[in-house]
Scaffold this motif. Structure first.
Motif, PDB file in Angstrom:
ATOM      1  N   SER A   1      11.845   1.193 -11.010  1.00 46.50           N
ATOM      2  CA  SER A   1      12.305   1.378  -9.639  1.00 46.50           C
ATOM      3  C   SER A   1      11.585   2.537  -8.952  1.00 46.50           C
ATOM      4  O   SER A   1      11.432   3.616  -9.529  1.00 46.50           O
ATOM      5  CB  SER A   1      13.815   1.641  -9.626  1.00 46.50           C
ATOM      6  OG  SER A   1      14.251   1.970  -8.320  1.00 46.50           O
ATOM      7  N   ASN A   2      11.166   2.285  -7.724  1.00 41.34           N
ATOM      8  CA  ASN A   2      10.564   3.364  -6.939  1.00 41.34           C
ATOM      9  C   ASN A   2      11.604   4.390  -6.506  1.00 41.34           C
ATOM     10  O   ASN A   2      11.250   5.491  -6.073  1.00 41.34           O
ATOM     11  CB  ASN A   2       9.879   2.790  -5.688  1.00 41.34           C
ATOM     12  CG  ASN A   2      10.865   2.264  -4.672  1.00 41.34           C
ATOM     13  OD1 ASN A   2      11.560   1.274  -4.943  1.00 41.34           O
ATOM     14  ND2 ASN A   2      10.933   2.889  -3.513  1.00 41.34           N
ATOM     15  N   ILE A   3      12.866   4.074  -6.621  1.00 42.14           N
ATOM     16  CA  ILE A   3      13.927   4.990  -6.205  1.00 42.14           C
ATOM     17  C   ILE A   3      14.111   6.117  -7.214  1.00 42.14           C
ATOM     18  O   ILE A   3      14.123   7.298  -6.850  1.00 42.14           O
ATOM     19  CB  ILE A   3      15.257   4.226  -5.999  1.00 42.14           C
ATOM     20  CG1 ILE A   3      15.113   3.258  -4.811  1.00 42.14           C
ATOM     21  CG2 ILE A   3      16.430   5.196  -5.776  1.00 42.14           C
ATOM     22  CD1 ILE A   3      16.303   2.348  -4.613  1.00 42.14           C
ATOM     23  N   ASN A   4      14.231   5.747  -8.481  1.00 43.96           N
ATOM     24  CA  ASN A   4      14.544   6.777  -9.479  1.00 43.96           C
ATOM     25  C   ASN A   4      13.830   6.605 -10.813  1.00 43.96           C
ATOM     26  O   ASN A   4      14.146   7.296 -11.784  1.00 43.96           O
ATOM     27  CB  ASN A   4      16.063   6.816  -9.727  1.00 43.96           C
ATOM     28  CG  ASN A   4      16.572   5.543 -10.402  1.00 43.96           C
ATOM     29  OD1 ASN A   4      15.931   4.501 -10.360  1.00 43.96           O
ATOM     30  ND2 ASN A   4      17.733   5.638 -11.024  1.00 43.96           N
ATOM     31  N   GLY A   5      12.859   5.684 -10.882  1.00 45.25           N
ATOM     32  CA  GLY A   5      12.124   5.506 -12.126  1.00 45.25           C
ATOM     33  C   GLY A   5      12.836   4.689 -13.182  1.00 45.25           C
ATOM     34  O   GLY A   5      12.308   4.509 -14.284  1.00 45.25           O
TER      35      GLY A   5
END
Length: 424
Positions: free
Chosen positions: A198-202
Motif C-alpha cells: 500500500s502506498n498509504i502505509n507500506g
C-alpha cells in the motif's frame, strides 16, 4: 539476469569520474556479482553513488527515487547520441529494450514475453480492465481501502456507470483481513485488484491467500506493485498474481513516463484481450503485419519514450547487481529504528510492525508544527505528507493526517538521526 560490478562500471565508463565517483571505482569494481544477503556490501559506497544523498535529506523514495551516477552517465551518453550522433553511442536499441524486459521479468519471476512496456501503473491496470471486458461482463470487482487512489477511481467510475458492482473491503488496524476479502469474493467476482504494497502505509497483502480464494471462485488477480518492485521480493508465480503493473520512477530508480505490465502467459489474448493497436505490437514482412510474441500485444499507440527507458534500463542493472534481498536487509534496520523511536516523539505508527517493506507511516497530531520543525532543520520537504481515511474497530471512518517515510539504499543512520533530532 545478474550483472557484475565490473559490467556495471564498464557501462558507466569515464563519466563516473566526472560526476565525482572516481574514488569509489576500485573498491566497487572488486565486489562480487553474487549479492544474496552479502554481509560485506558496503552501503557507504552505494550512498556515494547517489549525489542527492550528500546534499539533501530525502526520506521519500516511496514518492520518487533519486538517480544514481550510473543513470546520469547513461543519460549523458544517450544525449550525446541524439545531439551529435557521437561515435560509439547509440539509441535505446531493440536489444536494450529486450534486455530491459528480461531484467524486469527476472525481478518478479516472469518471462520477458510476459512483460509489456506501458506508460504508467494506471495505464497497465486500465489495459487489464479493458482486456477483461468488465464493461460488458458485469459482475463484481473486489478492492480494499488501502488501494491506490487512481485504482479506486477507476472502479468507482465503472460502478457509477452501472458496469460493475464494486465491493470495497475496509482495513482493520491499517491492514486487510483475509477473512474480510473472502467474504467479499463470490462466484460473480470477475477481478480482485489490490496494491501489493500500500502506498498509504507500506502494508503488504497476504496475496497468496487472497489469490487462492479468488481463483477458487473463477476470478483473476491484479496487483499494483509500484511500491514493491525493487525493494521487496515479488514472485508473481508463487504469489498467484495474474497481472500486475508498475511505473519506474520509484524503487526501480527510473523516471516518469514508462512502466511495465505483466500478463500471465496463459491469459494473453484469450482472457486479457488486445484492445488497442499500434506498430510496437507487430513487425512488417512482405507487406504483412506479423504480431510480436507475448505481451507486446498490450503495448500502446505512443512511441517508445527513450529517456525514461534509458533510466529504467540502468536502474534495473543496478538493482540486479545489488540484489533485492540485500536492499531489504539494509533498509529493515533503518525502518525498525523509526518504528521504535517515532511513537515516543508523539507520532504513532499506522504501519504493522511485521510489514516487510521499507515504507512506514505515522500520524501527526499537528501537521503544521511537524512541518515547521522539518523546515527549520532542512529548509525543504524531506518526507511525504498524507491525508488518509481511518476506519476504527466499530467501522466508523474519519480523516487523519500524517507523514509517510520511504527508506532506500542511499539512506543511512545519520539520516535517521537528523530526522529524529529535528522532530524532538
Amino acid at each position: 539476469m545478474n550483472f557484475s560490478r565490473r559490467e556495471l562500471m564498464k557501462t558507466v565508463g569515464a563519466g563516473a569520474l566526472a560526476l565525482g565517483a572516481g574514488q569509489n571505482t576500485t573498491a566497487a569494481s572488486s565486489a562480487s556479482s553474487s549479492r544474496v544477503l552479502e554481509s560485506s556490501t558496503d552501503f557507504s559506497v552505494v550512498r556515494s553513488e547517489f549525489p542527492r544523498a550528500a546534499k539533501n535529506l530525502w526520506l521519500a523514495a516511496a514518492e520518487t527515487h533519486p538517480f544514481s551516477i550510473h543513470t546520469l552517465r547513461a543519460l549523458e551518453e544517450y544525449s550525446q547520441y541524439r545531439a551529435l550522433g557521437a561515435l560509439g553511442r547509440d539509441g535505446f536499441t531493440p536489444a536494450k529494450q529486450a534486455e530491459t524486459k528480461q531484467m524486469f521479468g527476472a525481478l518478479i519471476n516472469a518471462s520477458a514475453e510476459e512483460i509489456a512496456f506501458v506508460m504508467s501503473t494506471t495505464d497497465g491496470e486500465n489495459l487489464v480492465v479493458s482486456g477483461l471486458g468488465l464493461e460488458e461482463l458485469g459482475g463484481n470487482v473486489v478492492i480494499d481501502d488501502l488501494h491506490f487512489a487512481a485504482s479506486r477511481y477507476l472502479y468507482t467510475a465503472l460502478a457509477e456507470a452501472g458496469h460493475i458492482d464494486l465491493r470495497v473491503v475496509q482495513h482493520r488496524d491499517w491492514q486487510i483481513d483475509v477473512a474480510d476479502m473472502e467474504q467479499a469474493i463470490d462466484a460473480n467476482t470477475r477481478l480482485v485488484s489490490m496494491a501489493l504494497v500500500s502506498n498509504i502505509n507500506g502494508y503488504m497483502h497476504n496475496v497468496r491467500a487472497i489469490s487462492d480464494i479468488a481463483h477458487a471462485h473463477g476470478a483473476y488477480v491484479y496487483a499494483d506493485i509500484i511500491q514493491a518492485a525493487g525493494n521487496t521480493t515479488v514472485d508473481v508465480q508463487a504469489m498467484g498474481i495474474d497481472c500486475c503493473a508498475c511505473s519506474t520512477y520509484k524503487w526501480l530508480m527510473g523516471d516518469f513516463g514508462l512502466g511495465f505490465l505483466y500478463v500471465k502467459r496463459d491469459l494473453q489474448g484469450d482472457v486479457i484481450k488486445q484492445t488497442r493497436y499500434g506498430l510496437r505490437q507487430v513487425t512488417q514482412k512482405d507487406g504483412r503485419f506479423v504480431p510480436r510474441p507475448g505481451a507486446a500485444i498490450y503495448e500502446g499507440t505512443t512511441t517508445m519514450p527513450y529517456l525514461p527507458a534509458v533510466c529504467a534500463h540502468q536502474g534495473l542493472k543496478y538493482l540486479a547487481w545489488l540484489g533485492v534481498q540485500n536492499i531489504r536487509a539494509y533498509t529493515k534496520r533503518l525502518v525498525d529504528r523509526l518504528q521504535g523511536e517515532m511513537p515516543g516523539l508523539g507520532y504513532p505508527s499506522i504501519t504493522p510492525l511485521d510489514t516487510p517493506t521499507p515504507i512506514v507511516s505515522f500520524l501527526t497530531a499537528d501537521p503544521d508544527v511537524t512541518q515547521a520543525k522539518l523546515n527549520r532543520a532542512f529548509g525543504q520537504r524531506v518526507v511525504s505528507p498524507g491525508q488518509w481515511q481511518m476506519t476504527d474497530s466499530s467501522g466508523v471512518t474519519q480523516s487523519v493526517k500524517g507523514i509517510r517515510i520511504g527508506v532506500s539504499v542511499y539512506n543511512n543512520d545519520s539520516d535517521i538521526d537528523a530526522f529524529l533530532n529535528a522532530l524532538d
